[in-house]
Design an enzyme around this catalytic site. Sequence first.
Site, PDB file in Angstrom:
ATOM      1  N   GLU B  76      38.633  37.247   1.259  1.00 20.20           N
ATOM      2  CA  GLU B  76      37.730  36.445   0.420  1.00 20.20           C
ATOM      3  C   GLU B  76      38.387  35.135   0.002  1.00 20.20           C
ATOM      4  O   GLU B  76      37.797  34.065   0.109  1.00 20.20           O
ATOM      5  CB  GLU B  76      37.359  37.267  -0.809  1.00 20.20           C
ATOM      6  CG  GLU B  76      36.563  36.541  -1.846  1.00 20.20           C
ATOM      7  CD  GLU B  76      35.127  36.417  -1.439  1.00 20.20           C
ATOM      8  OE1 GLU B  76      34.469  35.500  -1.934  1.00 20.20           O
ATOM      9  OE2 GLU B  76      34.666  37.216  -0.623  1.00 20.20           O
ATOM     10  N   ASP B  80      37.270  31.278   1.203  1.00 15.21           N
ATOM     11  CA  ASP B  80      36.843  30.241   0.260  1.00 15.21           C
ATOM     12  C   ASP B  80      37.643  28.960   0.453  1.00 15.21           C
ATOM     13  O   ASP B  80      37.077  27.872   0.572  1.00 15.21           O
ATOM     14  CB  ASP B  80      37.041  30.728  -1.187  1.00 15.21           C
ATOM     15  CG  ASP B  80      36.013  31.759  -1.594  1.00 15.21           C
ATOM     16  OD1 ASP B  80      35.134  32.080  -0.782  1.00 15.21           O
ATOM     17  OD2 ASP B  80      36.095  32.254  -2.733  1.00 15.21           O
ATOM     18  N   SER B 280      29.513  34.528   0.423  1.00 16.13           N
ATOM     19  CA  SER B 280      30.785  33.954  -0.023  1.00 16.13           C
ATOM     20  C   SER B 280      31.316  32.983   1.025  1.00 16.13           C
ATOM     21  O   SER B 280      32.253  32.232   0.743  1.00 16.13           O
ATOM     22  CB  SER B 280      31.815  35.041  -0.295  1.00 16.13           C
ATOM     23  OG  SER B 280      31.912  35.890   0.804  1.00 16.13           O
ATOM     24  N   VAL B 323      14.334  26.738   6.319  1.00 17.21           N
ATOM     25  CA  VAL B 323      14.485  28.003   7.046  1.00 17.21           C
ATOM     26  C   VAL B 323      13.200  28.784   6.850  1.00 17.21           C
ATOM     27  O   VAL B 323      12.802  29.062   5.709  1.00 17.21           O
ATOM     28  CB  VAL B 323      15.700  28.796   6.517  1.00 17.21           C
ATOM     29  CG1 VAL B 323      15.856  30.116   7.269  1.00 17.21           C
ATOM     30  CG2 VAL B 323      16.969  27.957   6.648  1.00 17.21           C
ATOM     31  N   ASP B 348      11.847  29.292  -0.705  1.00 12.51           N
ATOM     32  CA  ASP B 348      11.599  30.739  -0.676  1.00 12.51           C
ATOM     33  C   ASP B 348      12.784  31.461  -1.307  1.00 12.51           C
ATOM     34  O   ASP B 348      13.893  30.911  -1.379  1.00 12.51           O
ATOM     35  CB  ASP B 348      11.349  31.226   0.762  1.00 12.51           C
ATOM     36  CG  ASP B 348      12.519  30.931   1.673  1.00 12.51           C
ATOM     37  OD1 ASP B 348      13.576  31.558   1.498  1.00 12.51           O
ATOM     38  OD2 ASP B 348      12.390  30.061   2.573  1.00 12.51           O
TER      39      ASP B 348
END
Lengths: 175, 367
Positions: B76, B80, B280, B323, B348
């Site tokens: 993670e 990032d 993430s 999208v 959306d």
Amino acid sequence: HAAYLEADQDTTVPEDWVHAGRVSPVEEVELTFALKQQNVERLRELLQQVSDPDSDQYGKYLTLEEVTSLVRPSDLTQKAILLWLNSHGVTNCHTVLTQDFLQCLMPVQVAEMLLPGSEFHRYTRGDRSLIRSASPYAVHNDVSQHLDFVGGVHRFPPKSEVGKSWSGRRQTSPG
Amino acid sequence: FHLGVTPAVLRSRYNLTAADVGSAANNSQAVAQFLEQFYHPADLAEFMTMFGGGFKHLSVVDKVVGKQGGGKAGIEASLDVEYIMSSGANISTWVFTNPGRHESQEPFLQWMLLLSNISSIPWVHTISYGDDEDSLSAAYMDRINAEFMKAGVRGISMLFASGDSGAGCRHMDRGVNVFRPSFPASSPYVTTVGGTSFKNPYKITYEVTDYISGGGFSNVFAMPDYQVSAVNSYLKGVQSLPPVSYYNASGRAYPDIAALSDNYWVVSNRVPIPWVSGTSASTPVFGGILSLINDQRFLKGLPSLGFLNPRLYKLQGRALFDVTEGCHLSCLDEKVQGKGFCASPSWDPVTGWGTPNYPALLKALLE
């Protein structure tokens, strides 16, 4: 004469945390006191104005010092909280520039007197260990109106941060 | 043709040229970590050596706030740092790392305190962290919202990942299910980033929804004015919606925007790892792009973008790739059968307004 901070009383222990026993009364905990801020509605209005491109205040941001002037807890709030903590012998505290958080280090037995109802236990998940209370806490009537919540008592970290879902999760193939 | 998402793939898809890198003196961006996640400087250097060709970039984090633990790097944290520094290329980057130095601390809260204690902090923060809204008290969330407002009035942009469980699912009594929103993604005072996939996973094509992309409606926070029109248009116009008992149609709706979230390459512990996915990944990518726009704004003497949403919703999707295909996941029960909300033209609750078309977004946000 204690009042429960009822809005901050989720005492559920997540299933994946394992109870590892009561914490010794002399062990230290660091609690975070979120002091009631002033002018939160004004803060909301200002955010709207500085973020709305149709406002003549758009982009006219505040410095941290100006934010402090706006939200800093009242003198009454600060005095009430400090008096309450000092009366329990809690003096090892530090604040932040905006003065709306106070972090204090104290032995568990003092924390449990300060927050009647709380009972600190150790919980583990893998190699991680936390100290939390699974029972609701109260604070003295005189200070309940000056606090939003006390951090470090109930909330457990989420199982994982969002993400980390690399995989294998979808067996796609071209064509 | 490509074998997974790399900086080159992202920069191509979002129309970033080699010249689209930071150059302003006072620009900065940050990622924050709250669990036992650490990035390793050697991983970042190796990642940039492998994947950083073709654009000017930095290979070193400028500042680490907090104490990095020892041992292995976390995927993670590597993700990032590597990706915010790839889209927000050549921009000074900070890492906030808050594993909690004491067993009684709450790392997320510690980070909030840091923000209130440092006068000069980066302009863009991306955070891949969230908890079930229903597990947190209203008093706590209200106060965290006030902290986000404090950041917003200082001109700081807060981007949160929308989560990787689609609409989520909460099992109530008597076999009743409802969707499960995530906080801080559901906060009206942050910009929330959803996820997409390439239509063809091995080509740079148009994007469709990533079915894990978190999204939906808060059960705690009312819909803010800035999004009422967009959300109502969706609710009235979309072909099919989940049963109304599953969500609070008058709550804060999220995400606000999206970016690719599927099939990334990451270097962690010196090993290149494929197939890393999740919002993430999309969040630092969008954060880096906002930092590039801040950069251009600073060069023109304009202030930072700050809290983006009021301005973003006024763009009405202009400058973003809409999208319109696919749905995200939700409760596996008879009524919804795992299907949450679906993408549609315009905003959306799966991909928000869509993904960034950098040159157009830059133009729109420089006006």
